[in-house]
Design an enzyme around this catalytic site. Structure first.
Site, PDB file in Angstrom:
ATOM      1  N   THR A 192     -55.009  28.214  16.004  1.00 25.37           N
ATOM      2  CA  THR A 192     -55.157  27.382  14.815  1.00 25.37           C
ATOM      3  C   THR A 192     -53.901  26.565  14.514  1.00 25.37           C
ATOM      4  OG1 THR A 192     -54.369  29.169  13.383  1.00 25.37           O
ATOM      5  CG2 THR A 192     -56.752  29.038  13.772  1.00 25.37           C
ATOM      6  N   THR A 193     -54.101  25.518  13.728  1.00 17.45           N
ATOM      7  CA  THR A 193     -53.004  24.659  13.292  1.00 17.45           C
ATOM      8  C   THR A 193     -51.945  25.464  12.546  1.00 17.45           C
ATOM      9  OG1 THR A 193     -54.694  22.959  13.021  1.00 17.45           O
ATOM     10  CG2 THR A 193     -52.543  22.481  12.098  1.00 17.45           C
ATOM     11  N   GLU A 217     -60.575  28.921   3.114  1.00 18.11           N
ATOM     12  CA  GLU A 217     -61.889  28.366   3.489  1.00 18.11           C
ATOM     13  C   GLU A 217     -62.808  28.451   2.276  1.00 18.11           C
ATOM     14  OE1 GLU A 217     -64.040  26.450   6.167  1.00 18.11           O
ATOM     15  OE2 GLU A 217     -62.611  27.768   7.215  1.00 18.11           O
TER      16      GLU A 217
END
Length: 319
Positions: free
Chosen positions: A167-168, A179
């Protein structure tokens, strides 16, 4: 609790808030742009908080990505790729982000990154944990959950031996996924944005308290650990031939047992879940995951316990 059982952790001084990792998930885009103009709300004493738009080209086009998913390319191969003319935009962007906020896995990397996402699934305000042994982040999640109570704030643990996300936010020492849904792609809803904003506020409050010397005794949180990604039923041409059953739709985090309906064909046939244990589906019917061949994610409930922690600079801050 004796002092010898307290784990000293370094203070958290550099924090980033990422929005627009996916350019059509607009809560984070709107918040980050706002905070870039007026950051008073996110500033805290003793630390730098940097709001950052991660995929500006995708944001401009209001699309998830330009060439490939930015939230899946922070692996050694992509971060180490030679930059040539035809390199995917998101891979080049990942290298830029790694240069600014990393390098990933190094002492120089940012301490903490909140990466803000929306989902079309009915997941509410969800926190995503990458490492089940990250005492600091588990303590933060415990603090956020308590601050938001009685509103639910599920924690999804994406630690898995074969499902690698890259992931970033994984550039940081402590990566935090936020989220929030349901919200359609390319749409911003006030209630969803407000939920995301509160999660970030409480997270930053926790960091400030930690840095100021507050001790956090051992705590336990409930998490939903990812087990498997489940695809839609398909025909020999690889086309989807059944849709999420109405009884499963919007039932993120609810128990799914053997025999419960999963899918419904257009001929009216019900396809049921077959399994020997209760699972808890999430990311149900997520719009962005059709291309990833994912109808939902199966999780199991488990408990995680964090150790008693405090900032290692406590003695320097007290007289």
């Amino acid at each position: 609790m004796t002092s010898s059982s307290v784990v000293d952790k370094p203070p958290v001084r550099r924090v980033a808030i990422f929005g627009g990792t996916h350019g059509n998930e607009l809560s984070g885009v709107f918040l980050v742009k706002h905070w870039q103009e007026n950051g008073a709300e996110i500033q805290r004493t003793g630390m730098e908080v940097k709001p950052f738009l991660t995929n500006p080209r995708a944001v401009k086009k209001c699309t998830r990505y330009i060439d490939c998913d930015l939230n899946r390319v922070f692996d050694p191969d992509n971060l180490g790729r030679t930059v040539v003319e035809d390199i995917p935009y998101e891979v080049r962007r990942a290298q830029e982000i790694n240069h600014i906020f990393g390098p990933k896995g190094s002492d120089d990397a940012y301490d903490l990154i909140f990466d803000l996402h929306n989902t079309t699934s009915n997941m509410g305000g969800t926190l995503i944990l990458e490492n089940s042994r990250d005492d600091f982040t588990i303590q933060m999640f415990h603090y956020i959950k308590n601050a938001l109570a009685p509103e639910r704030c599920p924690v999804l643990l994406i630690e898995h031996p074969s499902l690698k996300y890259a992931t970033t936010r994984s550039v940081a020492k402590h990566p935090v996924g936020v989220e929030v849904g349901p919200q359609p792609q390319g749409v911003v809803r006030a209630d969803t944005l407000d939920k995301m904003r509160k999660i970030v506020k409480h997270g930053l409050d926790f960091v400030q308290l930690f840095n100021e010397g507050k001790e956090f005794p051992p705590c336990t949180i409930e998490v939903f650990k990812i087990m498997e990604k489940v695809d839609y039923p398909r025909n020999k041409n690889d086309e989807v031939i059944a849709i999420i059953h109405p009884k499963l739709q919007d039932q993120d985090w609810q128990p799914l047992n053997n025999g419960d309906p999963l899918f419904l064909t257009l001929d009216g046939e019900v396809i049921a879940y077959t399994g020997d244990c209760t699972v808890y589906p999430t990311f149900i019917n997520e719009a962005a995951y059709y291309e990833k061949k994912q109808a939902f994610v199966k999780t199991v409930k488990m408990k995680l316990t964090a150790k008693h922690i405090r900032s290692s600079v406590l003695d320097q801050n007290t007289s």
